[in-house]
Scaffold this active site. Sequence first.
Site, PDB file in Angstrom:
ATOM      1  N   LYS A  63       0.824  -1.219   0.000  1.00 45.25           N
ATOM      2  CA  LYS A  63       0.000   0.000   0.000  1.00 45.25           C
ATOM      3  C   LYS A  63       0.859   1.272   0.000  1.00 45.25           C
ATOM      4  O   LYS A  63       0.467   2.271  -0.584  1.00 45.25           O
ATOM      5  CB  LYS A  63      -0.948  -0.003   1.205  1.00 45.25           C
ATOM      6  CG  LYS A  63      -2.036  -1.080   1.092  1.00 45.25           C
ATOM      7  CD  LYS A  63      -2.973  -1.092   2.278  1.00 45.25           C
ATOM      8  CE  LYS A  63      -3.880  -2.304   2.221  1.00 45.25           C
ATOM      9  NZ  LYS A  63      -4.838  -2.388   3.318  1.00 45.25           N
ATOM     10  N   ASP A  99      -9.796   2.133   3.030  1.00 48.07           N
ATOM     11  CA  ASP A  99      -9.773   1.398   4.312  1.00 48.07           C
ATOM     12  C   ASP A  99     -10.263   2.292   5.451  1.00 48.07           C
ATOM     13  O   ASP A  99     -11.004   1.839   6.336  1.00 48.07           O
ATOM     14  CB  ASP A  99      -8.337   0.943   4.654  1.00 48.07           C
ATOM     15  CG  ASP A  99      -7.884  -0.234   3.813  1.00 48.07           C
ATOM     16  OD1 ASP A  99      -8.740  -1.019   3.367  1.00 48.07           O
ATOM     17  OD2 ASP A  99      -6.666  -0.374   3.602  1.00 48.07           O
TER      18      ASP A  99
HETATM   19  P1  NDP Z   1       1.198  -4.601   8.885  1.00 49.30           P
HETATM   20  O1  NDP Z   1       2.100  -5.730   8.520  1.00 49.30           O
HETATM   21  O2  NDP Z   1       1.405  -3.265   8.232  1.00 49.30           O
HETATM   22  O3  NDP Z   1       1.286  -4.356  10.505  1.00 49.30           O
HETATM   23  C1  NDP Z   1       1.193  -5.415  11.392  1.00 49.30           C
HETATM   24  C2  NDP Z   1       1.244  -4.902  12.850  1.00 49.30           C
HETATM   25  O4  NDP Z   1       0.961  -6.036  13.670  1.00 49.30           O
HETATM   26  C3  NDP Z   1       2.584  -4.342  13.315  1.00 49.30           C
HETATM   27  O5  NDP Z   1       2.349  -3.221  14.146  1.00 49.30           O
HETATM   28  C4  NDP Z   1       3.200  -5.508  14.125  1.00 49.30           C
HETATM   29  O6  NDP Z   1       4.022  -5.083  15.202  1.00 49.30           O
HETATM   30  C5  NDP Z   1       1.944  -6.134  14.694  1.00 49.30           C
HETATM   31  N1  NDP Z   1       2.061  -7.549  15.011  1.00 49.30           N
HETATM   32  C6  NDP Z   1       2.246  -8.573  14.141  1.00 49.30           C
HETATM   33  N2  NDP Z   1       2.237  -9.760  14.812  1.00 49.30           N
HETATM   34  C7  NDP Z   1       2.024  -9.455  16.120  1.00 49.30           C
HETATM   35  C8  NDP Z   1       1.901 -10.245  17.292  1.00 49.30           C
HETATM   36  N3  NDP Z   1       1.998 -11.577  17.256  1.00 49.30           N
HETATM   37  N4  NDP Z   1       1.666  -9.618  18.463  1.00 49.30           N
HETATM   38  C9  NDP Z   1       1.564  -8.276  18.515  1.00 49.30           C
HETATM   39  N5  NDP Z   1       1.677  -7.471  17.438  1.00 49.30           N
HETATM   40  C10 NDP Z   1       1.905  -8.055  16.241  1.00 49.30           C
HETATM   41  O7  NDP Z   1      -0.264  -5.120   8.631  1.00 49.30           O
HETATM   42  P2  NDP Z   1      -1.580  -4.328   8.170  1.00 49.30           P
HETATM   43  O8  NDP Z   1      -1.781  -3.142   9.042  1.00 49.30           O
HETATM   44  O9  NDP Z   1      -1.553  -4.086   6.710  1.00 49.30           O
HETATM   45  O10 NDP Z   1      -2.724  -5.424   8.436  1.00 49.30           O
HETATM   46  C11 NDP Z   1      -2.987  -5.810   9.749  1.00 49.30           C
HETATM   47  C12 NDP Z   1      -4.198  -6.735   9.814  1.00 49.30           C
HETATM   48  O11 NDP Z   1      -5.373  -6.063   9.355  1.00 49.30           O
HETATM   49  C13 NDP Z   1      -4.051  -8.001   8.985  1.00 49.30           C
HETATM   50  O12 NDP Z   1      -4.482  -9.093   9.782  1.00 49.30           O
HETATM   51  C14 NDP Z   1      -4.989  -7.788   7.833  1.00 49.30           C
HETATM   52  O13 NDP Z   1      -5.528  -9.009   7.384  1.00 49.30           O
HETATM   53  C15 NDP Z   1      -6.065  -6.911   8.436  1.00 49.30           C
HETATM   54  N6  NDP Z   1      -6.761  -6.046   7.453  1.00 49.30           N
HETATM   55  C16 NDP Z   1      -8.116  -6.153   7.300  1.00 49.30           C
HETATM   56  C17 NDP Z   1      -8.799  -5.351   6.410  1.00 49.30           C
HETATM   57  C18 NDP Z   1     -10.276  -5.491   6.263  1.00 49.30           C
HETATM   58  O14 NDP Z   1     -10.848  -4.919   5.325  1.00 49.30           O
HETATM   59  N7  NDP Z   1     -10.957  -6.193   7.141  1.00 49.30           N
HETATM   60  C19 NDP Z   1      -8.106  -4.330   5.581  1.00 49.30           C
HETATM   61  C20 NDP Z   1      -6.675  -4.289   5.834  1.00 49.30           C
HETATM   62  C21 NDP Z   1      -6.047  -5.129   6.732  1.00 49.30           C
HETATM   63  P3  NDP Z   1       5.612  -4.776  15.021  1.00 49.30           P
HETATM   64  O15 NDP Z   1       5.714  -3.378  14.495  1.00 49.30           O
HETATM   65  O16 NDP Z   1       6.153  -4.897  16.405  1.00 49.30           O
HETATM   66  O17 NDP Z   1       6.164  -5.808  14.075  1.00 49.30           O
END
Ligand code: NDP
Length: 263
Positions: A63, A99
Site C-alpha cells: 500500500k 480502508d
Molecule cells: P502490517 O504488517 O502493516 O502491521 C502489522 C502490525 O501487527 C505491526 O504493528 C506488528 O508489530 C503487529 N504484530 C504482528 N504480529 C504481532 C503479534 N503476534 N503480536 C503483537 N503485534 C503483532 O499489517 P496491516 O496493518 O496491513 O494489516 C494488519 C491486519 O489487518 C491483517 O491481519 C490484515 O488481514 C487486516 N486487514 C483487514 C482489512 C479489512 O478490510 N478487514 C483491511 C486491511 C487489513 P511490530 O511493528 O512490532 O512488528
Amino acid sequence: MKLFSIFGNPVAHSRSPLLHNSVFLHAPYNAVYIRQCVADEKDLLPTLETLSVDGGNITVPYKEEAFRICDEVRGIACKIGAVNTIVRREDRWIGYNTDAPGFMEAIGHLSYKRAVILGAGGTARAIAVAFEEAGIDFCVVNRSRGRLAWFASRGYCVKDWESFDPSSGYDLIINTTSAGLTDDAYPLEEGVLRTLFERACYAVDCIYGHQTPFLALAQNYGLVTQDGGEMLIQQAILANEIFTDGKISRIQLTKLMKEAFIL
Ligand code: NDP
C-alpha cells in the site's frame, strides 16, 4: 470490458474478487476483477502496466508503494501515506484509501469515547487518521517502538507494551495486528488485554473469516464484538464506486456485496 484486479502478496485468500465480480455480474457492469500476486514491490507498477488494468486494489504489503507510484493521490490517502484503491484516468494512476472511511462506516453504529488501536502498521495508520479527522480520543499501542515513530510525528498518543497503562479507561479496543490471523496469539500480553477488557464495551478485530483469540476473550468479558468482515465490505463498496464513477447505487452495491460475502 474493463479489467480490475487485487495486487499483493499473498492474494489467494482475498475475497475482493468475489465481492466485485458479484456486483459486475448482477448490476450489471461490463467488467471483471481478477487477482494478481506481485513478488516484489518494484514489480507493482510494471505489473499494472503489463496487465493494462483499469484499476484495482492494493493489499499487504504494497500500500505504501502504491502511494509512491501514483501520479496523483486524493483524499485521506494523502495523510495516511498509503493507497488501497487505484484507477487509471487518461493514462495517469489516481490513488485513494478506502480502508479508513470503510472502517469508520463499519463501526458507525458503536457509541464510544476513547479507543485503543493495537498495532502500528498500515491499517492502524488508516484508522488513526480517520479518528483524528473525526475528533476521536485514541492511543496507538505497539509491541515495538519502530513503527510508532510515524504516529508520534503526527502528535498522536503512542505507547509500547512497557509504557501502556490498560487501566486508564478505554471503551473501544481495536486489533489491527496480524496476531490471530494464522496463529492463536493475542495482540497484547494476555493479562494486559484482560485488564483492558474489564473496562471496555467494544472489541473490533480487522481480521475476518474466523474467530480470533482476541475476539473470543472479549466475548468472555461480555463485550460487543465485531470482526473485519464489515470493514472489508465497506472499503470494497467505496472502491467500487471509484471504479465505476458511481454508476451503481450504494444500495445495490451493499446488497450484492453482503450477499456475496456470506457465500
Ligand atoms: P502490517 O504488517 O502493516 O502491521 C502489522 C502490525 O501487527 C505491526 O504493528 C506488528 O508489530 C503487529 N504484530 C504482528 N504480529 C504481532 C503479534 N503476534 N503480536 C503483537 N503485534 C503483532 O499489517 P496491516 O496493518 O496491513 O494489516 C494488519 C491486519 O489487518 C491483517 O491481519 C490484515 O488481514 C487486516 N486487514 C483487514 C482489512 C479489512 O478490510 N478487514 C483491511 C486491511 C487489513 P511490530 O511493528 O512490532 O512488528
